[in-house]
Design a protein around this motif. Structure first.
Motif, short mmCIF file in Angstrom:
data_model
loop_
_atom_site.label_atom_id
_atom_site.label_comp_id
_atom_site.label_asym_id
_atom_site.label_seq_id
_atom_site.Cartn_x
_atom_site.Cartn_y
_atom_site.Cartn_z
N VAL A 757 0.88 -1.30 -0.04
CA VAL A 757 0.00 -0.01 -0.04
C VAL A 757 0.89 1.16 -0.06
N LEU A 758 0.25 2.46 0.05
CA LEU A 758 1.04 3.75 -0.15
C LEU A 758 1.98 3.81 0.79
N SER A 759 1.65 3.60 2.21
CA SER A 759 2.20 3.71 3.30
C SER A 759 3.56 2.71 3.41
N GLY A 760 3.88 1.77 2.44
CA GLY A 760 4.99 0.91 2.24
C GLY A 760 4.60 -0.42 3.00
N LYS A 761 3.40 -0.60 3.51
CA LYS A 761 3.35 -1.92 3.94
C LYS A 761 2.26 -2.69 3.39
N GLN A 762 2.35 -4.04 3.41
CA GLN A 762 1.79 -5.15 2.76
C GLN A 762 0.27 -4.95 3.04
N LEU A 763 -0.75 -5.15 1.92
CA LEU A 763 -2.02 -5.16 2.29
C LEU A 763 -2.58 -6.16 3.14
N GLN A 764 -3.35 -5.83 3.83
CA GLN A 764 -3.86 -6.66 4.82
C GLN A 764 -4.86 -7.47 4.10
N THR A 765 -5.47 -8.72 4.55
CA THR A 765 -6.46 -9.67 3.96
C THR A 765 -7.74 -9.01 4.19
N GLY A 766 -8.47 -8.89 3.13
CA GLY A 766 -9.94 -8.23 3.26
C GLY A 766 -10.58 -8.08 1.88
N ILE A 767 -11.58 -7.39 1.96
CA ILE A 767 -12.37 -7.12 0.63
C ILE A 767 -11.95 -5.64 0.46
N TYR A 768 -11.62 -5.53 -1.02
CA TYR A 768 -11.38 -4.03 -1.36
C TYR A 768 -12.02 -3.94 -2.62
N ILE A 769 -11.94 -2.72 -3.28
CA ILE A 769 -12.41 -2.37 -4.43
C ILE A 769 -11.28 -2.03 -5.53
N PHE A 770 -11.18 -2.67 -6.77
CA PHE A 770 -10.19 -2.41 -7.58
C PHE A 770 -10.85 -1.45 -8.51
N TYR A 771 -10.16 -0.53 -8.79
CA TYR A 771 -10.65 0.58 -9.92
C TYR A 771 -9.44 1.03 -10.77
N ALA A 772 -10.00 0.85 -12.39
CA ALA A 772 -9.19 1.28 -13.23
C ALA A 772 -9.88 1.85 -14.26
N GLU A 773 -9.29 2.78 -14.95
CA GLU A 773 -9.62 3.68 -15.74
C GLU A 773 -8.59 3.97 -17.01
N LEU A 774 -9.28 3.65 -18.15
CA LEU A 774 -8.55 3.77 -19.40
C LEU A 774 -9.02 5.00 -20.03
N TYR A 775 -8.13 5.82 -20.30
CA TYR A 775 -8.81 7.15 -21.16
C TYR A 775 -7.62 7.60 -22.31
N HIS A 776 -8.40 7.99 -23.40
CA HIS A 776 -7.76 8.35 -24.58
C HIS A 776 -7.59 9.80 -25.03
N THR A 777 -6.80 10.00 -25.64
CA THR A 777 -6.76 11.69 -25.94
C THR A 777 -8.01 12.30 -26.79
N THR A 778 -8.84 11.07 -27.30
CA THR A 778 -9.93 11.59 -28.23
C THR A 778 -11.18 11.56 -27.15
N GLY A 779 -10.80 11.57 -25.88
CA GLY A 779 -11.91 11.44 -24.87
C GLY A 779 -12.57 10.37 -24.38
N THR A 780 -12.21 9.23 -25.10
CA THR A 780 -12.88 7.82 -24.75
C THR A 780 -12.42 7.47 -23.67
N VAL A 781 -13.28 6.99 -22.69
CA VAL A 781 -13.05 6.53 -21.07
C VAL A 781 -13.42 5.26 -21.02
N LYS A 782 -12.76 4.32 -20.42
CA LYS A 782 -13.22 2.81 -20.35
C LYS A 782 -12.92 2.69 -18.60
N GLU A 783 -13.99 2.33 -17.90
CA GLU A 783 -13.65 1.95 -16.46
C GLU A 783 -13.92 0.40 -16.22
N ILE A 784 -13.52 0.07 -15.01
CA ILE A 784 -13.88 -1.21 -14.63
C ILE A 784 -13.70 -1.16 -12.95
#
Length: 784
Positions: A757-784
């Motif tokens: 994680v951002l603090s430098g520690k390993q992420l603990q076991t649990g439920i988390y949200i994975f967010y990914a965003e692809l964006y193009h110079t034409t304005g196209t955006v894909k999210e997951i």
């Protein structure tokens, strides 16, 4: 694990330059980074700046985003106010905060009563301390601000006008209050408007860059050394300045100097492109320039930023000179044998009085000093450039690998070389010495080495050293009495093979226009890296390269210096690549290499301008153009702001070379360059590739790779030009990990995440949200 390691090694030089980058390229304010706050009050103007209109308002509006903190940081940004700031109409950039109990808040004050730029500290009791009161006034001008924090103790504030090359130092301060440092905090842009009668009150901000390391800050020539009222300091003095060649100058100081932030320049030519020490004393500085000086012409030679070993900056230097020829011999090629290879220590194992360091000794046989500027030392047929140095008449120079111990006679010249072989072959090897015009001055093939004894040259041939130390580096050779002599001379008078060995005959094929195309360019390499040019054989048959040349087309349409590729004797198969560079290690040290046989080191190639130039590939015999491209740095993806080390890739080898739409930046996931193999932004895929889906599917969820101990995130795209942001959030909506932020992608590839994680520690076991965003110079955006 292999892919992850390569990924880190390749990206590390780039990632270190920018932990956070915001250029407000849109389409929305938070398209690149998750800005929050009064987003409706801010907009991106036509010039691509974040803009806030405070006309007629009595309000405070702000936007903020999370950034990682470190003990050493650097903040840069551009600002512009369309009005003269006052006590009630100004802005603050909140940049750094500590935890309790210290609870300090630091910000850059932009404008105010004095219309200047300052660094301030907000204390827990609500009082404000002005740490560095700047002198530069805004005056309605576009200003670039740079603030440095070094080891959580020293603050330094710089400013410069946009378009200027050098900074003004506003001041510095050693702070003892920095404790309780956080892992991260808010970057906050706040605009203060408290005068309803004001018209045209536009606040504008752009090009925010935050790093966790300090970069070079060239200062204006009028900068004085720090603390002139302090104790007396004996600063180094310039003893002499002399030209080594028409494009090389040598500066000699009486004391060691630091040149890490120095700039050397010649009027009408520009800044030196290479500044290095001549030896380990650090008193002699050699500088090289891209253009040659002309004899009889007046020049102004100057330098700034030279410092002593403690960092105290010397006064700027400027001197008007006229270059005159000393004699006719200056332009004559060096005679063969004028400098000879005189001693070779190939196996130093067992040395007692001398360090166990391999070396090669040179001897000046002439009655005058010999300058070795532009000379090359060749090991096993591979020539590498040497640092410029001079050997006195009947004097010695000792070549060895930089960073290793060496003991030589005080009268000799020590020449540490970064590209000296890491290990001389004990079984023997061909050594050659070539001058600046590639003339062979001397060559030796030494025999099998004896541990702890050097091979020494004498009038009777070669013998093992009889000196008790095992060698005589930098001094006259031993007699060799009682020692073994080689079976035959090092350079046979009549070798069994001809002087130029017969190469396998190349096919008599004439390369036609368009069969080879210019496929990838690196005009702006990393520091220590090398420019490169990649060609691609798009014909349906094998082609030779040796009959081609390459040159830069001048503004008047004529070709500049022609550089033949005759040394590339390989035949390139259909769909094959040719990577041309002047220094292979300057490529292999920075990029993933999938096809070493496609890489060729060519001693002389055109210099690629960082901004724009026209490169021409043509047949040597009749100068028929095979391919030509007028490239521009503007062809890089708009998300790329620091272009250093990022190659320009051709998207489609079958499309028009000169089309700007057919070029873009190499992807981050490919290491920002694909030397000698298929471009990361190329849409070509093999029909047999099992990883190529029938249709592009965007980005996939992370998959755990047990063998590597990392998560991999695969992506497949329908066109080049996509960038991505990938984060991990906990169920409370707090971002806990960052996998990619504003990262340029190729057509397909993988991101990796080690689970930390951002603090430098390993992420603990649990439920988390994975967010990914692809964006193009034409304005196209894909999210997951």
């Amino acid at each position: 694990m292999k892919q992850f390691i390569l990924f880190i090694l390749v990206l590390l030089p780039v990632c270190a330059f920018a932990q956070f980058t915001e250029t407000f390229d849109g389409p929305e304010i938070n398209s690149a980074n998750p800005w929050k706050g009064d987003l409706a009050k801010f907009k991106i103007n036509n010039d691509g700046w974040l803009s806030f209109d405070g006309s007629g308002l009595a309000d405070t509006c702000s936007v903020h985003t999370l950034i990682p903190y470190a003990s050493t940081m650097e903040w840069e940004l551009d600002v512009f106010f369309s009005f003269k700031s006052t006590t009630y109409n100004n802005a603050r950039i909140y940049i750094y905060r500590t935890d309790k109990p210290s609870d300090l808040l630091f910000y850059i004050q932009i404008g105010g009563k004095n219309d200047n730029i300052s660094l301030c500290e907000w204390l827990p009791n609500g009082n404000v301390k002005r740490l560095i009161p700047g002198n530069r006034q805004l005056e309605g001008k576009k200003i670039h601000i740079k603030l440095c924090l070094e080891e959580a103790s020293r603050w330094t504030l710089y400013t410069r006008l946009l378009g200027e090359d050098h900074y003004r130092k506003e001041g510095d301060l050693v702070s003892k209050d920095l404790q309780d440092i956080r892992d991260s905090g808010s970057l906050n842009i706040s605009c203060y408007c408290k005068s309803k009668s004001k018209d045209d009150t536009q606040f504008s901000f752009d090009n925010i860059i935050i790093r966790h390391e300090l970069t070079e800050t060239p200062l204006a020539s009028e900068e004085e050394p720090d603390d002139p009222s302090g104790p007396d300091i004996t600063l180094p003095k310039l003893l002499s300045m002399e030209p080594l060649t028409l494009s090389d100058l040598q500066f000699v100081f009486d004391l060691p100097v630091r040149i890490d932030q120095a700039t050397f320049s010649i009027s009408d030519i520009g800044n030196a492109d290479r500044i290095i020490y001549a030896d380990e004393s650090r008193k002699i500085v050699n500088t090289h320039y891209l253009e040659k000086m002309m004899t009889g012409k007046d020049y102004t030679i100057s330098y700034t930023g030279v410092a002593d070993e403690e960092g105290n900056v010397l006064d700027s230097y400027s001197q008007n000179v006229k270059l005159e020829e000393e004699g006719e011999n200056d332009d004559e090629p060096s005679a063969s044998g004028s400098v000879c290879i005189n001693e070779i220590m190939a196996d130093p194992k067992g040395l007692k009085e001398l360090p166990e360091t391999e070396y090669v000794e040179l001897y000046n046989t002439t009655e005058h000093n010999v300058s070795l500027s532009g000379w090359q030392f060749s090991y096993g047929g591979k020539a590498k450039p040497m640092t410029a140095f001079e050997i006195p008449s009947k004097g010695y120079a000792v070549l060895y690998r930089s960073g290793r111990d060496i003991v030589v006679d005080p009268s000799a010249v020590k020449v540490p070389l970064d590209n000296f072989p890491s290990a001389l072959a004990n079984t023997g090897k061909l050594l050659q010495l070539l001058d600046g015009d590639n003339n062979l001055i001397d060559e030796v093939t030494y025999e099998k080495a004896t541990p702890g004894k050097s091979w020494e040259r004498s009038s009777a041939g070669w013998h093992l050293s009889s000196d008790l130390r095992g060698g005589t580096p930098g001094s006259a050779n031993s007699s060799g009495e009682g020692e073994e002599k080689p079976n035959e001379p090092v350079t046979p008078d009549e070798p069994d093979e001809p002087d130029t060995p017969d190469e396998p005959s190349l096919p008599d094929i004439t390369v036609e226009p368009g069969e080879f195309v210019i496929n990838e360019l690196l005009p702006n390499p990393f520091i220590g890296g090398s420019e490169y040019i990649e060609l691609y054989n798009r014909s349906g048959h094998a082609l030779p390269v040796s009959g081609l040349s390459i040159a830069v087309r001048k503004a008047d349409g004529t070709l500049n210096t022609r550089y033949p590729l005759s040394s590339v004797t390989s035949v390139i198969e259909s769909d094959g690549y040719v990577l041309l560079t002047k220094n292979l290690s300057g490529v292999t040290d920075f990029y993933t290499i999938l096809s070493p046989s496609s890489l060729f080191e060519v001693p002389k190639l055109p210099i690629l301008a960082n901004t724009s130039s026209t490169l021409v590939l043509f047949r040597t015999k009749d100068e028929v153009v095979i391919d030509e491209v007028s490239y521009s740095s503007k062809w890089h993806a708009s998300s790329v702001k620091d272009q250093k080390g990022i190659a320009l890739e051709r998207i489609d080898p079958e499309a028009e070379t000169q089309s700007a739409a057919n070029w873009t930046s190499a992807s981050a996931t490919a290491g920002y360059g694909t030397p000698g193999y298929q471009n990361s932004q190329s849409g070509i895929s093999s029909p047999d590739d099992p990883d190529s889906p029938d249709e592009p599917t965007g980005i996939e969820v992370p998959q755990w790779d047990e063998s590597s101990g990392h998560y991999t995130i695969s992506y497949y795209l329908d066109q080049p030009g996509y960038s991505c942001r990938v984060f991990i959030f906990n169920l409370a909506g707090i971002r806990v990990a960052e996998i990619a932020n504003h990262e340029l992608l190729g057509m397909k590839g993988q991101l990796t995440w080690d689970g930390y994680v951002l603090s430098g520690k390993q992420l603990q076991t649990g439920i988390y949200i994975f967010y990914a965003e692809l964006y193009h110079t034409t304005g196209t955006v894909k999210e997951i």
